[in-house]
Enzyme design. Structure first.
Site, PDB file in Angstrom:
ATOM      1  N   ARG A   1       2.261  16.256  12.603  1.00  0.00           N
ATOM      2  CA  ARG A   1       3.662  16.899  11.743  1.00  0.00           C
ATOM      3  C   ARG A   1       4.809  16.180  12.545  1.00  0.00           C
ATOM      4  O   ARG A   1       5.456  15.336  12.039  1.00  0.00           O
ATOM      5  CB  ARG A   1       3.530  18.419  11.428  1.00  0.00           C
ATOM      6  N   ASP A   2       5.246  16.832  13.781  1.00  0.00           N
ATOM      7  CA  ASP A   2       6.292  16.653  14.068  1.00  0.00           C
ATOM      8  C   ASP A   2       6.241  15.086  14.998  1.00  0.00           C
ATOM      9  O   ASP A   2       7.381  14.482  14.664  1.00  0.00           O
ATOM     10  CB  ASP A   2       6.604  17.466  15.503  1.00  0.00           C
TER      11      ASP A   2
ATOM     12  N   HIS B   1       8.434  25.735  21.878  1.00  0.00           N
ATOM     13  CA  HIS B   1       8.303  24.251  21.095  1.00  0.00           C
ATOM     14  C   HIS B   1       9.166  23.333  21.889  1.00  0.00           C
ATOM     15  O   HIS B   1      10.458  23.282  21.478  1.00  0.00           O
ATOM     16  CB  HIS B   1       8.781  24.245  19.800  1.00  0.00           C
TER      17      HIS B   1
ATOM     18  N   HIS C   1      10.482  19.725  23.715  1.00  0.00           N
ATOM     19  CA  HIS C   1      10.483  17.973  23.593  1.00  0.00           C
ATOM     20  C   HIS C   1      10.873  17.558  25.034  1.00  0.00           C
ATOM     21  O   HIS C   1      11.385  18.301  25.984  1.00  0.00           O
ATOM     22  CB  HIS C   1      11.449  17.626  22.624  1.00  0.00           C
TER      23      HIS C   1
ATOM     24  N   CYS D   1      12.451  10.339  19.820  1.00  0.00           N
ATOM     25  CA  CYS D   1      13.763  11.361  19.698  1.00  0.00           C
ATOM     26  C   CYS D   1      14.608  10.091  18.895  1.00  0.00           C
ATOM     27  O   CYS D   1      15.139   9.157  19.426  1.00  0.00           O
ATOM     28  CB  CYS D   1      14.241  11.744  20.434  1.00  0.00           C
TER      29      CYS D   1
HETATM   30 ZN    ZN Z   1      10.057  19.302  17.383  1.00  0.00          ZN
END
Ligand code: ZN
Length: 340
Positions: free
Chosen positions: A19-20, A213, A215, A246
């Site tokens: 997903r991400d 969560h 990054h 990103c």
């Molecule tokens: Zn994320």
């Protein structure tokens, strides 16, 4: 923590790559490759995977096959199949597809909320409430997590007041969400901030505090996860190969790399119930489905250390997390003040 841990695990590693990760790459991964990838992740021991997001295909063609991917994931026994839903319509589609858990992105930043879901934060809390009502009607066994996005800073707004983060987490739980975690959407977090904010959120919502969560945009992903662990967090989102990048930082890796966080915990004697060799092998179907997409991760590059053993096989003289905590319990009488 709210989340049941997989058998033989001290922490839950929740894979968010499908997903991400996929939502931020340009190439569209064919459905069959997504299925093979999810199966490989499952075979490595992952027991919670965010497999898709339910959003209009015209906005995110990568997720046009969300229902097909969910129905494949549902064939894997013992796997918690998660999907991201930004609105009621997405929740309807995800519940119809049969997911076990919904995750709703709720921004702490006012500017990010408008940009990401085109709703104010207050409207988004109402959306959480209506998704909960739908869930209660159609599938009361489905869990709903509200992930507080931009909890540690925002590329649009800059500083995000900690009071806003704590308040949004509390409002999500008041609206009926089962848990609320904190997301470093922009890769701004540092470990001191992570400890402070998780502590404040836990004071507000207790055991409904959800996942970290993180990054890895600025290289602090693992340090931030360890800081969250030290505050009692036991669910960690990560993506295989750090897939995702990103959009605001070209060349920067995205989510925390699953291979690296599993290595960190296993090496520390904290059991993930994930097999590292199989996990690294799960990069193959990902590569096959997204040729040319950069994958990240130090552990897969360097390989496992000579003589490496998983936490579950470590002999107690090396000190497993369990024996370490037993020792701590013996050494420090209960009720003694914790060092701050
Ligand atoms: Zn994320």
């Amino acid at each position: 923590m709210n989340n049941p841990l997989p058998p033989g695990a001290d922490v839950l590693i929740s894979e968010v790559g499908p997903r991400d990760g996929l939502q931020s790459v340009k190439g569209i991964m064919p459905t069959e490759d997504k299925k093979r990838w999810i199966t490989a992740l499952y075979n490595a021991g992952l027991r919670e995977i965010e497999v898709a997001s339910f959003v209009p295909a015209r906005l995110l063609p990568q997720m046009a096959d969300a229902a097909a991917v969910v129905s494949h994931a549902l064939t894997l026994p013992g796997l918690t199949v998660m999907a991201l839903v930004p609105n009621l319509r997405g929740a309807q589609a995800a519940l119809a597809a049969g997911v076990h858990k919904l995750t709703i992105p709720v921004s702490a930043s006012a500017a990010h909320s408008l940009a990401n879901v085109r709703q104010t934060r207050e409207e988004m809390i109402e959306t959480v409430g209506s998704i909960i009502a739908l869930r209660n009607d159609l599938a009361p066994q489905v869990k709903v997590e509200a992930g507080i996005a931009t909890a540690f800073g925002c590329t649009l707004q800059g500083l995000v007041p900690e009071d806003d983060v704590v308040r949004m987490a509390g409002l999500c739980i008041a609206a009926g969400a089962d848990e609320s975690g904190l997301s470093d959407t922009t890769g701004y977090a540092n470990p001191a901030q992570v400890r402070r904010l998780f502590r404040r959120v836990r004071a507000e919502i207790g055991d409904r505090t959800g996942a970290a969560h993180m990054h890895n945009t600025r290289g602090l992903g693992l340090a931030n996860c360890l800081a969250a662990y030290e505050e009692g967090v036991r669910t960690f989102d990560s993506s295989l190969g750090g897939l995702g990048g990103c959009p605001y930082a070209p060349g920067a890796s995205g989510n925390v790399v699953t291979e690296d966080i599993v290595f960190m915990f296993e090496a520390m004697g904290i059991r993930t119930a994930i097999d590292l060799e199989r996990l690294i092998a799960a990069r193959e179907p990902l590569r096959a489905g997204l040729p040319g997409e950069p994958l990240y991760g130090m552990t897969p590059e360097a390989g496992l250390p000579k003589g490496f053993v998983h936490a579950s096989a470590q002999n107690t003289s090396q000190g497993s997390a369990q024996s370490a905590s037993k020792t701590a319990a013996k050494t420090f009488p209960s009720g003694a003040p914790h060092a701050r």
